[in-house]
Design a protein around this motif. Structure first.
Motif, PDB file in Angstrom:
ATOM      1  N   CYS A  22       0.855  -1.186   0.000  1.00 12.81           N
ATOM      2  CA  CYS A  22       0.000   0.000   0.000  1.00 12.81           C
ATOM      3  C   CYS A  22       0.889   1.234   0.000  1.00 12.81           C
ATOM      4  N   TRP A  36      -3.250  -2.468   7.908  1.00 13.02           N
ATOM      5  CA  TRP A  36      -4.226  -3.260   7.175  1.00 13.02           C
ATOM      6  C   TRP A  36      -5.335  -3.731   8.110  1.00 13.02           C
ATOM      7  N   TYR A  37      -6.550  -3.626   7.621  1.00 10.15           N
ATOM      8  CA  TYR A  37      -7.710  -4.202   8.260  1.00 10.15           C
ATOM      9  C   TYR A  37      -8.312  -5.197   7.274  1.00 10.15           C
ATOM     10  N   ARG A  45     -15.258  -5.397  10.323  1.00  8.36           N
ATOM     11  CA  ARG A  45     -13.877  -5.109   9.946  1.00  8.36           C
ATOM     12  C   ARG A  45     -12.995  -5.193  11.189  1.00  8.36           C
ATOM     13  N   GLN A  50      -0.677  -2.966  12.049  1.00 12.69           N
ATOM     14  CA  GLN A  50      -0.417  -1.565  11.798  1.00 12.69           C
ATOM     15  C   GLN A  50       0.990  -1.224  12.267  1.00 12.69           C
ATOM     16  N   TYR A  95      -8.114  -4.081   3.607  1.00 10.39           N
ATOM     17  CA  TYR A  95      -8.129  -2.642   3.357  1.00 10.39           C
ATOM     18  C   TYR A  95      -6.907  -1.982   3.975  1.00 10.39           C
ATOM     19  N   CYS A  96      -6.251  -1.173   3.187  1.00  6.52           N
ATOM     20  CA  CYS A  96      -5.166  -0.352   3.719  1.00  6.52           C
ATOM     21  C   CYS A  96      -5.763   0.843   4.452  1.00  6.52           C
ATOM     22  N   ASN A  97      -5.085   1.246   5.514  1.00  8.31           N
ATOM     23  CA  ASN A  97      -5.580   2.350   6.340  1.00  8.31           C
ATOM     24  C   ASN A  97      -4.442   3.308   6.668  1.00  8.31           C
ATOM     25  N   TYR A  98      -4.749   4.597   6.611  1.00  7.44           N
ATOM     26  CA  TYR A  98      -3.790   5.661   6.971  1.00  7.44           C
ATOM     27  C   TYR A  98      -4.474   6.560   7.975  1.00  7.44           C
ATOM     28  N   ARG A  99      -3.781   6.856   9.092  1.00  9.99           N
ATOM     29  CA  ARG A  99      -4.337   7.754  10.099  1.00  9.99           C
ATOM     30  C   ARG A  99      -3.262   8.703  10.579  1.00  9.99           C
ATOM     31  N   GLU A 107      -8.336  10.164   8.516  1.00 14.29           N
ATOM     32  CA  GLU A 107      -8.299   8.718   8.313  1.00 14.29           C
ATOM     33  C   GLU A 107      -8.741   8.426   6.886  1.00 14.29           C
ATOM     34  N   TRP A 109      -9.047   5.277   3.786  1.00 12.48           N
ATOM     35  CA  TRP A 109      -9.099   3.844   3.485  1.00 12.48           C
ATOM     36  C   TRP A 109      -8.798   3.598   2.021  1.00 12.48           C
TER      37      TRP A 109
END
Length: 119
Positions: A22, A36-37, A45, A50, A95-99, A107, A109
């Motif tokens: 990602c 990742w979730y 989910r 992370q 799912y890739c996640n950025y926070r 946030e 997705w």
């Protein structure tokens, strides 16, 4: 604005391996968490793994049990997740996640990539 582009995923037999990638682009700050979730049909989910940009601290879901490894290349704003010893129960959309909390909370997705583990 931040965008996430995912790659990897696909179909594999039980016991096999896959790698997810990602890459984040846009207004990226070094104070962030990427990971990742996953979501299986009929389930909520859940966190898979992370990693924090600063220091590289990681966190994994209990079900991972040492089978997955997440790492990142900060210069490329990219995270990789190596998944080994895959089981049918790992079948899900990942799912890739950025926070980030800097300068304000954000946030983002990714679009999701399907992982299927089946014989």
């Amino acid at each position: 604005q931040v965008e996430l582009v995912e790659s990897g995923g696909g179909s594999v037999q039980p016991g096999g391996s896959l790698r997810l990638s990602c890459t984040a682009s846009g207004s990226i700050f070094n104070i962030n968490v990427m990971g990742w979730y996953r979501q299986a049909p009929g389930k909520e989910r859940e966190l898979v793994a992370q990693i924090i940009a600063s220091g590289g601290s990681t966190n994994y879901g209990d079900f991972v049990k040492g089978r997955f490894t997440i790492r990142r290349e900060n210069g490329a704003n990219t995270v990789y997740m190596e998944m080994n010893s895959l089981e049918p129960e790992d079948t899900a959309v990942y799912y890739c996640n950025y926070r980030t909390h800097w300068p304000t909370y954000l946030e983002v997705w990714g679009q999701g990539t399907l992982v299927t583990v089946s014989s």
